[in-house]
Design a protein around this motif. Structure first.
Motif, mmCIF file in Angstrom:
data_model
loop_
_atom_site.group_PDB
_atom_site.id
_atom_site.type_symbol
_atom_site.label_atom_id
_atom_site.label_comp_id
_atom_site.label_asym_id
_atom_site.label_seq_id
_atom_site.Cartn_x
_atom_site.Cartn_y
_atom_site.Cartn_z
ATOM 1 N N MET A 109 0.907 -1.147 0.000
ATOM 2 C CA MET A 109 0.000 0.000 0.000
ATOM 3 C C MET A 109 0.943 1.193 0.000
ATOM 4 O O MET A 109 1.658 1.437 0.980
ATOM 5 C CB MET A 109 -0.915 -0.013 1.222
ATOM 6 C CG MET A 109 -1.956 1.088 1.201
ATOM 7 S SD MET A 109 -3.135 1.015 -0.196
ATOM 8 C CE MET A 109 -4.340 -0.157 0.400
ATOM 9 N N VAL A 110 1.011 1.847 -1.143
ATOM 10 C CA VAL A 110 1.960 2.939 -1.348
ATOM 11 C C VAL A 110 1.227 4.260 -1.143
ATOM 12 O O VAL A 110 0.238 4.528 -1.835
ATOM 13 C CB VAL A 110 2.531 2.891 -2.792
ATOM 14 C CG1 VAL A 110 3.608 3.947 -2.985
ATOM 15 C CG2 VAL A 110 3.053 1.501 -3.131
ATOM 16 N N ALA A 111 1.671 5.073 -0.186
ATOM 17 C CA ALA A 111 0.980 6.336 0.090
ATOM 18 C C ALA A 111 1.915 7.515 -0.148
ATOM 19 O O ALA A 111 3.117 7.429 0.125
ATOM 20 C CB ALA A 111 0.492 6.348 1.534
ATOM 21 N N SER A 112 1.361 8.610 -0.650
ATOM 22 C CA SER A 112 2.206 9.792 -0.878
ATOM 23 C C SER A 112 2.434 10.503 0.440
ATOM 24 O O SER A 112 1.583 10.487 1.337
ATOM 25 C CB SER A 112 1.530 10.738 -1.876
ATOM 26 O OG SER A 112 0.386 11.318 -1.290
ATOM 27 N N GLN A 113 3.586 11.147 0.533
ATOM 28 C CA GLN A 113 3.929 11.877 1.763
ATOM 29 C C GLN A 113 2.918 13.010 2.008
ATOM 30 O O GLN A 113 2.465 13.216 3.131
ATOM 31 C CB GLN A 113 5.341 12.440 1.632
ATOM 32 C CG GLN A 113 5.868 13.045 2.914
ATOM 33 C CD GLN A 113 7.332 13.455 2.787
ATOM 34 O OE1 GLN A 113 7.809 13.788 1.703
ATOM 35 N NE2 GLN A 113 8.040 13.414 3.891
ATOM 36 N N ASN A 114 2.531 13.676 0.919
ATOM 37 C CA ASN A 114 1.579 14.805 1.018
ATOM 38 C C ASN A 114 0.253 14.408 1.648
ATOM 39 O O ASN A 114 -0.425 15.231 2.240
ATOM 40 C CB ASN A 114 1.204 15.357 -0.362
ATOM 41 C CG ASN A 114 2.378 15.571 -1.249
ATOM 42 O OD1 ASN A 114 3.502 15.534 -0.764
ATOM 43 N ND2 ASN A 114 2.144 15.783 -2.537
ATOM 44 N N SER A 115 -0.147 13.152 1.458
ATOM 45 C CA SER A 115 -1.462 12.722 1.941
ATOM 46 C C SER A 115 -1.497 12.634 3.464
ATOM 47 O O SER A 115 -2.571 12.621 4.057
ATOM 48 C CB SER A 115 -1.807 11.352 1.356
ATOM 49 O OG SER A 115 -0.947 10.369 1.936
ATOM 50 N N GLY A 116 -0.319 12.568 4.075
ATOM 51 C CA GLY A 116 -0.245 12.470 5.538
ATOM 52 C C GLY A 116 -0.565 11.073 6.058
ATOM 53 O O GLY A 116 -0.582 10.840 7.261
ATOM 54 N N ILE A 117 -0.795 10.138 5.145
ATOM 55 C CA ILE A 117 -1.143 8.772 5.551
ATOM 56 C C ILE A 117 0.119 8.045 6.049
ATOM 57 O O ILE A 117 1.123 7.994 5.334
ATOM 58 C CB ILE A 117 -1.754 7.983 4.364
ATOM 59 C CG1 ILE A 117 -3.022 8.673 3.865
ATOM 60 C CG2 ILE A 117 -2.037 6.539 4.745
ATOM 61 C CD1 ILE A 117 -3.515 8.153 2.523
ATOM 62 N N LYS A 118 0.039 7.514 7.266
ATOM 63 C CA LYS A 118 1.206 6.792 7.790
ATOM 64 C C LYS A 118 0.883 5.342 8.075
ATOM 65 O O LYS A 118 1.776 4.499 8.165
ATOM 66 C CB LYS A 118 1.698 7.473 9.072
ATOM 67 C CG LYS A 118 2.210 8.894 8.821
ATOM 68 C CD LYS A 118 3.460 9.175 9.632
ATOM 69 C CE LYS A 118 4.207 10.391 9.144
ATOM 70 N NZ LYS A 118 4.037 11.569 9.937
ATOM 71 N N GLY A 119 -0.397 5.051 8.261
ATOM 72 C CA GLY A 119 -0.812 3.677 8.541
ATOM 73 C C GLY A 119 -2.160 3.413 7.915
ATOM 74 O O GLY A 119 -2.806 4.345 7.395
ATOM 75 N N TYR A 120 -2.581 2.147 7.951
ATOM 76 C CA TYR A 120 -3.841 1.777 7.297
ATOM 77 C C TYR A 120 -5.040 2.548 7.838
ATOM 78 O O TYR A 120 -5.945 2.903 7.081
ATOM 79 C CB TYR A 120 -4.080 0.270 7.416
ATOM 80 C CG TYR A 120 -3.302 -0.511 6.380
ATOM 81 C CD1 TYR A 120 -3.844 -0.751 5.125
ATOM 82 C CD2 TYR A 120 -2.022 -0.987 6.643
ATOM 83 C CE1 TYR A 120 -3.133 -1.438 4.157
ATOM 84 C CE2 TYR A 120 -1.293 -1.682 5.688
ATOM 85 C CZ TYR A 120 -1.854 -1.906 4.447
ATOM 86 O OH TYR A 120 -1.158 -2.578 3.490
ATOM 87 N N ALA A 121 -5.038 2.821 9.142
ATOM 88 C CA ALA A 121 -6.188 3.514 9.746
ATOM 89 C C ALA A 121 -6.395 4.888 9.099
ATOM 90 O O ALA A 121 -7.530 5.358 8.982
ATOM 91 C CB ALA A 121 -5.987 3.639 11.242
#
Ligand code: GLU
Length: 323
Positions: free
Chosen positions: A123-135
């Motif tokens: 699960m690849v997330a962008s840094q800008n999205s602020g997503i750090k974990g699945y929750a």
């Protein structure tokens, strides 16, 4: 007229003599995945090898880029493809008539040939999205895998382990894998999922853009929930050394499956036998054609198979003392 006949007759005879050889040539197709995945280059590597050596068997292999595992299983069963690469977990579900096959029921004609490389779930997330974990995925735009991919159900399963679903996302996108990296870089999605071997072109593409990205780690608790009653998932980690520009500097905990090679009952034994034999007897050369194959060991290539072995493959495994 006589003169013409004199010239044409030998030609005609040659053509007629060559006809049985041409008729004996068999074209087989392999369904793979997106061009920046691993199935496609691995399929190409197998085709290259078989086409170079398959003359004695009269085989000519062509490879198709497809939507992935679920598409391949269905196309192989429907006769549109002869062979397909499919995740071990999707093979299991097809055989047992679960998940994508719940309404169609057990796919009794599916046959396994051998397994290939391991695939890790990303699960690849962008840094800008602020997503750090699945929750943090709740309410976000996520490319969860296109219909026909194996990735899509893996996304649903891991989300469920966190008490989430496609509905709890802001937007669940069904984009093709090959488009996901670009769409993430453009900021049109916050994260994307991909179940793929390592190293994968698409993950390299996603990690080497302007926008920095991270791989979401699974917690032990979520993994325990995910693995319960699902014999085909195993605990694994993403080898970050392949993706040096990712924000993660240590391997990231996730889960994994295996890529498998499938066909259907009724595929001629000699075709399956020839391909199996060529793959196993040229394994060293094959491994050089894609780094994801480097880990392959003959015995491991009989694991992760839920569908009955095709008799053509079984014949080779017996001969080789593998079965
Ligand atoms: N495992 C992916 C899927 O079936 C495809 C990966 C690949 O193309 O290498 O969705």
């Amino acid at each position: 007229m006589r003169k013409i006949l004199k010239v044409l007759l030998p030609l005609l005879l040659i053509t007629l003599a060559a006809a049985p050889a041409l008729a004996a040539k068999r074209f087989v197709t392999i369904g793979t995945g997106g061009v920046t995945g691993v199935y496609y280059p691995v399929g190409k590597a197998i085709a290259k090898m078989v086409n170079a050596q398959g003359k004695q068997y009269g085989l000519r292999v062509t490879v198709e880029s497809t939507g992935g595992s679920v598409f391949n299983i269905n196309a192989v069963l429907g006769g549109d493809l002869d062979f397909g690469v499919a995740q071990s977990d999707r093979q299991y579900e097809a055989v047992h008539g679960l998940a994508e096959w719940k309404t169609k029921g057990k796919q009794g004609k599916l046959r396994s040939v051998f397994s290939l490389h391991p695939e890790t779930f990303f699960m690849v997330a962008s840094q800008n999205s602020g997503i750090k974990g699945y929750a943090d995925l709740q309410g976000k735009a996520v490319a969860v895998g296109n219909p026909g991919s194996g990735t899509r159900q893996n996304s649903k399963d891991i989300l469920a382990a966190y008490g989430l679903s496609l509905e709890s996302l802001g937007r669940a996108e069904g984009l093709k894998a090959s488009e996901s990296a670009k769409v993430l870089q453009d900021g049109r999605v916050d994260a994307f999922a991909y179940t793929v071997g390592n190293p994968a072109g698409l993950i390299k593409e996603a990690t080497s853009g302007r926008v920095k990205v991270r791989f979401l780690p699974t917690t032990d608790d979520a993994l325990a929930k995910l693995l319960k009653n699902r014999p085909y998932y195993v605990k694994a980690s993403i080898p970050v050394h392949f993706y040096e520009q990712a924000l993660d500097k240590k391997d990231v905990p996730t889960f994994a499956v295996k890529a498998t090679f499938v066909t259907r009952a009724g595929m001629p034994d000699e075709v399956v036998y020839a391909i199996t034999k060529m793959v196993f007897t040229n394994l060293a050369a094959l491994k050089k054609l894609h780094p994801a194959l480097e880990v392959l060991k003959p015995r491991d290539m009989l694991q992760g198979l839920s569908a009955p072995l095709h008799p053509g493959a079984l014949k080779y495994f017996k001969e080789a003392g593998l079965k």
